[in-house]
Design a protein around this motif. Structure first.
Motif, PDB file in Angstrom:
ATOM      1  N   VAL A   1      -4.405  10.119  -0.906  1.00 31.04           N
ATOM      2  CA  VAL A   1      -4.907   9.091  -1.815  1.00 31.04           C
ATOM      3  C   VAL A   1      -4.017   7.848  -1.724  1.00 31.04           C
ATOM      4  O   VAL A   1      -2.873   7.822  -1.680  1.00 31.04           O
ATOM      5  N   TYR A   2      -4.789   6.739  -1.420  1.00 34.28           N
ATOM      6  CA  TYR A   2      -3.972   5.350  -1.097  1.00 34.28           C
ATOM      7  C   TYR A   2      -4.132   4.582  -2.260  1.00 34.28           C
ATOM      8  O   TYR A   2      -5.281   4.280  -3.055  1.00 34.28           O
ATOM      9  N   TYR A   3      -3.060   3.934  -2.685  1.00 30.75           N
ATOM     10  CA  TYR A   3      -2.938   2.821  -3.912  1.00 30.75           C
ATOM     11  C   TYR A   3      -2.345   1.624  -3.348  1.00 30.75           C
ATOM     12  O   TYR A   3      -1.660   1.579  -2.477  1.00 30.75           O
ATOM     13  N   CYS A   4      -3.043   0.462  -3.910  1.00 31.07           N
ATOM     14  CA  CYS A   4      -2.079  -0.828  -3.743  1.00 31.07           C
ATOM     15  C   CYS A   4      -1.315  -1.211  -4.835  1.00 31.07           C
ATOM     16  O   CYS A   4      -1.624  -0.589  -6.121  1.00 31.07           O
TER      17      CYS A   4
ATOM     18  N   TRP B   1       1.009  -1.211  -0.076  1.00 25.58           N
ATOM     19  CA  TRP B   1      -0.115  -0.167   0.003  1.00 25.58           C
ATOM     20  C   TRP B   1       1.125   1.271   0.011  1.00 25.58           C
ATOM     21  O   TRP B   1       1.912   1.311   0.928  1.00 25.58           O
ATOM     22  N   TYR B   2       0.548   2.207  -1.034  1.00 24.13           N
ATOM     23  CA  TYR B   2       1.149   3.321  -0.941  1.00 24.13           C
ATOM     24  C   TYR B   2       0.347   4.455  -0.583  1.00 24.13           C
ATOM     25  O   TYR B   2      -1.061   4.321  -0.832  1.00 24.13           O
ATOM     26  N   ARG B   3       0.746   5.837  -0.421  1.00 27.71           N
ATOM     27  CA  ARG B   3      -0.297   6.930  -0.305  1.00 27.71           C
ATOM     28  C   ARG B   3       0.462   8.108  -0.797  1.00 27.71           C
ATOM     29  O   ARG B   3       1.681   8.079  -0.975  1.00 27.71           O
TER      30      ARG B   3
ATOM     31  N   ASN C   1       3.311  15.954  -2.529  1.00 26.77           N
ATOM     32  CA  ASN C   1       4.427  15.078  -1.848  1.00 26.77           C
ATOM     33  C   ASN C   1       4.516  13.979  -3.014  1.00 26.77           C
ATOM     34  O   ASN C   1       3.671  13.618  -3.736  1.00 26.77           O
ATOM     35  N   LYS C   2       5.863  13.261  -2.694  1.00 27.30           N
ATOM     36  CA  LYS C   2       5.880  11.811  -3.575  1.00 27.30           C
ATOM     37  C   LYS C   2       5.046  10.949  -2.738  1.00 27.30           C
ATOM     38  O   LYS C   2       4.648  10.996  -1.759  1.00 27.30           O
TER      39      LYS C   2
END
Length: 121
Positions: A92-95, A36-38, A43-44
């Motif tokens: 925003v959260y990404y998988c 999981w990223y955000r 921001n990066k």
């Protein structure tokens, strides 16, 4: 190529909880890990949590003790349980699906649309 669809985001007050879901479909590859990223404005994209194919988990320091990454292999669905949310978790959260190489996570899937998490004060 695996396709990933994130869901579960929303608006929550500080101290609240949300559970994000990541539904995987399409072709899969052995040894895949999930991350999981955000990303917040300006921001990066930040790596938040990873889970290996064997179930080992890792977290960025800022979420340790508050977030839990898990998977339901039977459903090809991955989760990020977020507790004690703070305004700085707004993003925003990404998988991502990938693998570990030399101890580092390497994403191999395309980015999905993400899911917005907003934590109010």
């Amino acid at each position: 190529q695996v396709q990933l669809v994130e869901s579960g985001g929303g608006l929550v007050q500080s101290g609240g909880s949300l559970r994000l879901s990541c539904a995987a479909s399409g072709s899969t590859f052995s040894g895949n890990a999930i991350a999981w990223y955000r990303q917040s404005p300006g921001n990066k994209r930040e790596l938040v949590a990873t889970i290996s194919s064997g179930g080992s988990t890792n977290y960025v320091t800022s979420v340790k003790g508050r977030f839990t990454i898990s998977k339901d292999s039977a459903k090809n669905t991955y989760y990020l349980q977020m507790n004690s949310l703070k305004p700085e978790d707004t993003a925003v959260y990404y998988c991502s699906a990938g693998e570990f190489q030399s101890g580092s996570y390497l994403g191999k899937s395309d980015w999905g649309q993400g899911t917005q998490v907003t934590v109010s004060r």
